[in-house]
Enzyme design. Structure first.
Site, mmCIF file in Angstrom:
data_model
loop_
_atom_site.group_PDB
_atom_site.id
_atom_site.type_symbol
_atom_site.label_atom_id
_atom_site.label_comp_id
_atom_site.label_asym_id
_atom_site.label_seq_id
_atom_site.Cartn_x
_atom_site.Cartn_y
_atom_site.Cartn_z
ATOM 1 N N GLU A 412 37.868 39.820 27.659
ATOM 2 C CA GLU A 412 36.880 38.846 27.177
ATOM 3 C C GLU A 412 35.933 39.484 26.161
ATOM 4 O O GLU A 412 34.706 39.351 26.234
ATOM 5 C CB GLU A 412 36.116 38.229 28.350
ATOM 6 C CG GLU A 412 37.029 37.452 29.291
ATOM 7 C CD GLU A 412 36.303 36.835 30.481
ATOM 8 O OE1 GLU A 412 35.089 37.042 30.620
ATOM 9 O OE2 GLU A 412 36.964 36.124 31.265
ATOM 10 N N GLU A 489 43.866 36.046 33.740
ATOM 11 C CA GLU A 489 42.808 35.845 34.741
ATOM 12 C C GLU A 489 42.688 34.355 35.010
ATOM 13 O O GLU A 489 42.582 33.549 34.076
ATOM 14 C CB GLU A 489 41.486 36.417 34.256
ATOM 15 C CG GLU A 489 40.383 36.425 35.310
ATOM 16 C CD GLU A 489 39.157 37.191 34.825
ATOM 17 O OE1 GLU A 489 39.324 38.270 34.215
ATOM 18 O OE2 GLU A 489 38.035 36.695 35.034
#
Length: 798
Positions: A412, A489
């Site tokens: 991220e 994820e």
């Protein structure tokens, strides 16, 4: 607040095996000390005889009670940081003079500086990577004492989005080598060609060869029985080795049968004298990703069934213990997991050793941020200067593990939203491939639009991982053409074990949106229902996340957030919540109900799990669920009366009923081809009357003297039924030589320090983590409570 600790450094000699009593080192702590004191601590002449005793690996933060005053905040685990000093005195025999002697640290958090005999050796800035220092130029030999001093600084906080721990939290050892020796970090063993009939093993390495002497390197590949299956010799006239061995009918490494070979490398001078040897485990396997068909291992399609794992070990904090890590991995393996993602940092090398042995693939991750920070004092302040050096150390350390099947350069990362992401991605992806071109490079992304995703635009990644946003899955192959995809994820479901709130018609999002830092309509006791019906706003339920990946072959697999609860990041609540709610298993190691959903989907084991408990108020309408597999349908009975059959559907992975509560018994029966094949029962429990214990040790043994005992305690009534509606205080006391390292109950807002030997049960359960020293004789554990004291023999499982 700055915290300063004083500790003797303890290290393990690579040539010796030590008993538990020899692992003791001195320790002292305080909250503020002068610069003059710190200048003294690095000097060899400083008198440290009054410091206390601890053992490495060591995490000083976990020894405190949780508190709101610590600068890491509850996102960092509501525990302190500070500065720690470690010292160790030791001697080196005269016969070892002339050897190359170095000290190796498996990991220390965070900034680590090392001195030997007052000489400064350097500073290490990455809290998750291994590092070494050459001691040889500064050592004393014979009877004179050497002193190593280590300063570990974790005072700049917040520096992490989760609990980091503090101190030398992984193993430390001395390495003795002849002047002519293999550079272990330069050894790279790969398997360029793999089939059932034949495989090649390529060995690349480098030898430190003072004077450029003529040398010979012998290579022997042994199977698991010790039988040589391939041999070779290399006449060395430079310092580089690049040789290929061939073997017939290789035993392949895979997730069901993780076969391992041993490569023995020996360097001799031309007179035949042995100068140095190195042994490397080898797993022979091939990996491949396909845009349409996902992942394959050894040429066979394999859906990656993974979980993300943080590095803490519950009540042990960050202090690494191999048997505790093995316990986690075996619980995941039993659930059906075939892969883990090291979120979001390099793990202890022992974790990779275990994954090699157990047959668990590893998505190995380097960074949680690049130049753009996520916390005020995080790795972003060191990234520019150190990221390539750290990447090199990361890849070279881990590239010989067959379990490692992907390198991740980030999670991220905020640079995905501007052009710096393109530049940095190309730089790092190419850098990793130069060190290892046998594995794909990936990153976990959030932006699912190619035009807006500057990391993807670099077109340097071999596989693209995407976090959450399952509603965008079908557009991914169109946005990111001809690149394999994985759900790196998913989920972020929230649960507290044993808590069952009334169900809503739709998933509840706690917090509801990015506008809310915490949930505004949560439970007053800081719990979340264990029905799979609550998630953070960016996530979804476990069932929904898995269903969305399951039906799409182009997604290579899934990594659920997370396998275990972990310290820190306690979404959805503020303090006093201090650990996460995301885990499929709670912090103590007790499975939540959704564990059995995964087991029913990811394994062929006969699963039938009934929830919730059966202690309610008269008139309550209770949602009853059953997770099952290997059956056509299941039937629910209340006190012997059928309440009907139910089954899974295309969008529901459990059977379900709404049942008016009546005390007694609910029973679920599983049917296959019209025949009952399995049943599960829940009964109304009375008051807590006894303690039931279960001790696990043998299953998690690793051969290390530091292997632990995990003592689970459960409240039961007079009839032996589990009691979830009542909790009591219990305490643990070991016999001589038996040490209580920590206790836990899995409740995310319990503020008592995890090193405390006393613990109140939560939903009827508690755990003690116990170490048995060499001097222990009786090896028993006394458990005290208002229900009476019991003495449990540790050497017997109950």
């Amino acid at each position: 607040m700055t915290r300063i600790l004083y500790v003797f450094l303890f290290f393990l000699l690579s040539t010796a095996s030590f008993g538990q009593n020899q692992r003791q080192i001195s320790f002292n702590e305080g909250w503020s000390f002068s610069l003059a004191d710190e200048l003294q601590f690095r000097r060899e002449a400083y008198n440290d005889s009054k410091w206390k005793q601890v053992s490495l690996p060591h995490d000083w933060s976990i020894l405190s009670d949780f508190g709101s005053q610590f600068p890491a905040g509850n996102a960092g685990g509501a525990l302190p940081g500070g500065v720690g000093w470690y010292r160790k005195s030791f001697q080196v025999a005269t016969k070892d003079k002339g050897q190359h002697i170095s000290i190796h640290f498996g990991g220390a958090y965070r900034y680590t500086e090392v001195w030997i005999n007052g000489q400064y050796l350097g500073k290490h800035t990455n809290g998750y990577l291994s590092f070494s220092h050459d001691l040889s130029p500064y050592l004393y030999y014979g009877g004179k004492t050497n002193v190593i001093a280590v300063r570990v600084d974790n005072s700049q906080q917040p520096n992490s989005r989760w609990y980091s721990g503090s101190g030398i939290y992984r193993d430390v050892y001395l390495r003795y080598q002849q002047q002519t020796h293999f550079f272990s970090e330069e050894t790279f063993v790969s398997t360029p060609t793999v089939s059932a009939k034949k495989a090649t093993v390529r060995i690349q390495s480098q030898v430190h060869n003072p004077g450029n002497k003529k040398l010979q390197v012998e290579l022997r590949l042994l199977d698991a029985t010790g039988k040589p299956v391939a041999t070779g010799k290399v006449d060395l006239r430079t310092d580089k080795i690049d040789h290929t061995l061939t073997l017939d009918k290789p035993q392949l490494w895979d997730v069901d049968s993780p076969e391992l070979y041993s490569l023995h490398m020996l360097v001799r001078d031309m007179q035949g004298n042995e100068l140095n040897a190195q042994t490397q485990r080898v797993g022979i396997r091939s990996i491949a990703f396909d845009v349409e068909r996902g992942f394959s291992l050894n040429g066979k399609p394999l859906k990656i069934l993974g979980v993300c794992l943080h590095h803490d070990l519950g009540a042990l904090g960050a202090a690494f213990n191999k048997s505790a890590a093995k316990r986690q991995l075996l619980m995941m393996k039993a659930m059906g997991v075939n892969a883990i993602r090291t979120a979001h940092n390099p793990p202890a090398t022992e974790v990779l050793d275990l994954c090699d042995e157990l047959g668990i693939l590893v998505y190995n991750e380097a960074f949680d941020m690049w130049q753009k920070k996520k916390n005020k004092f995080d790795y972003s302040q060191d990234f520019k200067e150190h990221h390539l050096t750290d990447l090199a150390a990361f890849v070279k350390r881990d590239r010989n593990h067959p379990s490692v099947f992907m390198w991740s350069i980030g999670n991220e990362i905020r640079e995905q939203f501007d052009s710096t992401g393109t530049v940095l991605t190309k730089e790092m992806a190419n850098f990793v491939k130069a060190l290892d071109n046998t594995r794909p490079v990936t990153a976990a992304l959030t932006e699912t639009n190619y035009v807006k995703n500057f990391i993807a635009q670099a077109e340097a990644l071999d596989v693209l991982g995407f976090n959450y946003k399952f509603e965008d899955y079908d557009k991914l192959p169109k946005e990111f053409k001809n690149v394999p995809l994985i759900a790196s994820e998913t989920t972020s479901g929230l649960q507290t074990r044993g808590v069952y709130d009334a169900l809503h018609d739709t998933i509840q999002f706690w917090p509801a949106s990015s506008k809310d830092k915490f949930v505004t309509n949560g439970n007053a006791d800081f719990t979340v229902s264990a029905y799979d019906n609550v998630a953070a706003y960016w996530g979804t339920s476990h069932e929904r996340a898995w269903l969305e990946v399951k039906k799409r072959d182009f997604l290579a697999g899934i990594f659920v957030w997370t396998g275990f609860d972990y310290l820190g990041e306690p979404v959805p609540y503020p303090y006093p919540a201090r650990s996460s709610y995301y885990g499929i298993v709670d912090l103590a190691g007790f499975p939540k109900d959704v564990y059995y959903m995964y087991q029913s989907e990811w394994t062929d084991k006969d699963v039938l799990h009934l929830l919730p408990h059966w202690n309610w108020k008269s008139g309550d309408i209770v949602d009853v669920w059953a997770y099952y597999n290997n059956a056509d349908e299941v039937e629910l009975f209340l006190n012997g009366k059928s309440l009907g059959k139910s089954s899974k559907t295309d969008d529901r992975l459990h059977a379900a009923w709404k049942v008016p509560f009546v005390a007694g018994e609910i029973k679920v029966v599983k049917y296959k081809n019209g025949r009952a094949v399995q049943e599960a029962v829940k009964r109304t429990a009375g008051a807590a009357a006894k303690l039931k214990t279960r001790i696990t040790h043998d299953d998690f043994k690793t051969g290390d003297a530091r292997d632990l005992y995990f003592v689970e305690v459960e409240l039961i009534d007079e009839k032996g039924e589990a009691v979830l509606h009542e909790d009591i205080e219990i305490s643990f006391q070991g016999s001589a030589g038996v040490e209580i390292l920590g206790t836990d109950n899995g409740f995310q807002a319990d503020l008592r320090g995890l090193s405390n030997p006393a613990r109140k049960t939560f939903k009827g359960k508690a755990l003690a983590i116990v170490r048995v020293g060499d001097a222990a004789t009786t090896k028993t554990l006394l458990i005290k409570s208002k229900l009476g004291d019991i003495t449990v023999p540790l050497e017997k499982n109950k």
